[in-house]
Enzyme design. Sequence first.
Site, short mmCIF file in Angstrom:
data_model
loop_
_atom_site.label_atom_id
_atom_site.label_comp_id
_atom_site.label_asym_id
_atom_site.label_seq_id
_atom_site.Cartn_x
_atom_site.Cartn_y
_atom_site.Cartn_z
N TYR A 162 112.94 39.79 59.73
CA TYR A 162 112.15 40.05 58.64
C TYR A 162 112.94 39.70 57.33
CZ TYR A 162 109.56 42.97 55.27
OH TYR A 162 108.64 43.41 54.39
N SER A 221 109.92 42.05 49.23
CA SER A 221 110.67 43.32 49.73
C SER A 221 112.05 43.32 49.29
CB SER A 221 110.64 43.18 51.22
OG SER A 221 111.55 44.14 51.78
#
Length: 253
Positions: free
Chosen positions: A148, A135
């Site tokens: 995250y 990501s």
Amino acid sequence: MSVADDAPVAVVTGASSGIGAACAMALAEAGFQVVLGARRLDRLAEVAERCGGRALRLDVTDQACVDAFAAAVPSCSVLVNNAGGALGTDPVAAASVDDWRWMYDVNVLGTLRMTRALLPALIASGDGQVITIGSIAAREPYRGGAGYNVAKHGVAALTRVLRIELLGQPVRVCEIDPGMVQTEFSLVRFRGDADAADAVYAGVEPLTAQDVAETVAFVATRPSRVNFDQIVMLARDQSSAQVVHRRPEVAAR
């Protein structure tokens, strides 16, 4: 979709929807026998039927389940580590340890479990590949991304050290870091709040799961001498994690 019986095998985790499902379709179209893994077997079976693949239950947070999955896949040429996810947007000061533990387990340890379990088969294939879906959160910390960010930075470090460790072995390692991709990701992050999830993409034309899947298939079908170490994918409307151009005409669609 018909694939030759002697075609190389590609394993895709988190393949019941979104990027994982799109990767299964794209790899099947590229000529791979695809083995799909996810927890939601009903949805997984539907995707497997569409791509002519094989559906096996997989929970990457459960070592026994990972071991059983790997035992059912004796040969493997490509592993797509796609399973992962985010929970919440709490800052560090208000962090939920349970949420952070889940994100670390599914993203980092899940990638570790799957890679470790299938690495012997990947090496034995003589031309294996580990393709990990990371990501933009692994590239830059951002407000609202604390837990995250930490998990995806861990995934990136795991992938990059694996590349170093496997140098000289017949296995390539690629990290693909997408930005905004409109899937169920935000719906899970916001615990089913559809309005909050939709607001993430308001005014933006984000990447699609198919965009990422086509990149995975491209990487997987390059000559064995070629290794794409790291790829960052962003929508035209996004230049970094939280720098986004929002257009009224897109919001109105």
